[in-house]
Design a protein around this motif. Sequence first.
Motif, PDB file in Angstrom:
ATOM      1  N   LEU A  42       0.935  -1.184   0.130  1.00 14.39           N
ATOM      2  CA  LEU A  42      -0.090  -0.094   0.214  1.00 14.39           C
ATOM      3  C   LEU A  42       0.909   1.274  -0.033  1.00 14.39           C
ATOM      4  CD1 LEU A  42      -2.580  -1.137   2.829  1.00 14.39           C
ATOM      5  CD2 LEU A  42      -2.905  -1.373   0.347  1.00 14.39           C
ATOM      6  N   LYS A  43       0.095   2.283  -0.550  1.00 11.05           N
ATOM      7  CA  LYS A  43       0.848   3.633  -0.312  1.00 11.05           C
ATOM      8  C   LYS A  43       0.980   4.059   0.843  1.00 11.05           C
ATOM      9  CE  LYS A  43       1.475   8.278  -2.661  1.00 11.05           C
ATOM     10  NZ  LYS A  43       1.551   8.773  -1.326  1.00 11.05           N
ATOM     11  N   LEU A  44       1.835   4.146   1.738  1.00 11.44           N
ATOM     12  CA  LEU A  44       1.656   4.493   3.037  1.00 11.44           C
ATOM     13  C   LEU A  44       2.647   5.819   3.302  1.00 11.44           C
ATOM     14  CD1 LEU A  44       1.282   1.299   5.102  1.00 11.44           C
ATOM     15  CD2 LEU A  44      -0.464   2.866   4.480  1.00 11.44           C
ATOM     16  N   VAL A  45       3.650   6.265   2.323  1.00 15.20           N
ATOM     17  CA  VAL A  45       4.685   7.192   2.532  1.00 15.20           C
ATOM     18  C   VAL A  45       4.165   8.436   1.773  1.00 15.20           C
ATOM     19  CG1 VAL A  45       7.043   7.893   1.640  1.00 15.20           C
ATOM     20  CG2 VAL A  45       6.459   5.220   2.315  1.00 15.20           C
ATOM     21  N   PHE A  46       4.275   9.369   2.443  1.00 16.54           N
ATOM     22  CA  PHE A  46       3.852  10.853   1.900  1.00 16.54           C
ATOM     23  C   PHE A  46       5.160  11.402   1.694  1.00 16.54           C
ATOM     24  CE2 PHE A  46       0.623   9.667   5.126  1.00 16.54           C
ATOM     25  CZ  PHE A  46      -0.686   9.850   4.473  1.00 16.54           C
ATOM     26  N   ASN A  47       5.044  11.923   0.410  1.00 18.72           N
ATOM     27  CA  ASN A  47       6.160  13.058  -0.265  1.00 18.72           C
ATOM     28  C   ASN A  47       6.187  14.155   0.299  1.00 18.72           C
ATOM     29  OD1 ASN A  47       4.338  14.665  -1.725  1.00 18.72           O
ATOM     30  ND2 ASN A  47       4.352  13.195  -3.384  1.00 18.72           N
ATOM     31  N   GLY A  48       7.100  14.931   0.015  1.00 20.07           N
ATOM     32  CA  GLY A  48       7.238  16.310   0.603  1.00 20.07           C
ATOM     33  C   GLY A  48       6.065  17.065   0.354  1.00 20.07           C
TER      34      GLY A  48
END
Length: 236
Positions: A42-48
């Motif tokens: 899953l996409k659990l990383v937030f970019n800046g």
Amino acid sequence: GDPERQVQLSGRWVTAICVLWSLFQLWIVSDVPFFLSEITGLKLVFNGQEARQIHLAFGLGLALSVYPAVRSLSPVIDHLVKWALIIAGVSACLYLYLFKLDIANRAGLPNRFDLFFSIAGICCVLVAVYRALGLPLLIVAAIFIFYVMFGHLDIFPDALRWKGASLNKATWHFWMQTEGVFGVALGVSATMIFLFVLFGALLESAGAGNYFIKLSFAALGHLRGGPAKAAVVASG
């Protein structure tokens, strides 16, 4: 309703925002999102940029909740205005996060929704600045916004005059890109300042802040200029 109950509910609401905001900030700076993303897919990383948008959503929600209206009209009207501003400010931030791909595909060509949420977001930021910091900073920001929109007027000297920006161009630059509200200053706040403030608040609540002050005075207070030296060491 009961004023005491309203105060209790308001306090719980503010506490919930603060706790969720702190957890979000700890989440984006830890390695846990990367680890869980590899495991779950899953996409659990937030970019800046996403972190800045959510960071400001929390900040606007908290500022517009805590700081009261400058002039109270009536409890009902104040309550409605407060929630209208909170919804508008948070929605304007999350709109960028939820529709980031669509916004990127029409870069520089805002539609009516882009224009609406940009104006709403800018206005909510100005209201939050006014309530939290007062009129002087709002005046400074308003002057610069006026200059961007009406830099072609004769009231400006020739050295400062320019052709001015349209409403679409100005709002797109201020809200939809990374040079305006969501610029470097907000990025520093989202990645560094918040964590320092959170860590300092935890130290102060745990009594460590007072311990550092007393330790510095015990070590340096007897010297010439001791209070100043102790203050510097304690702050460091």
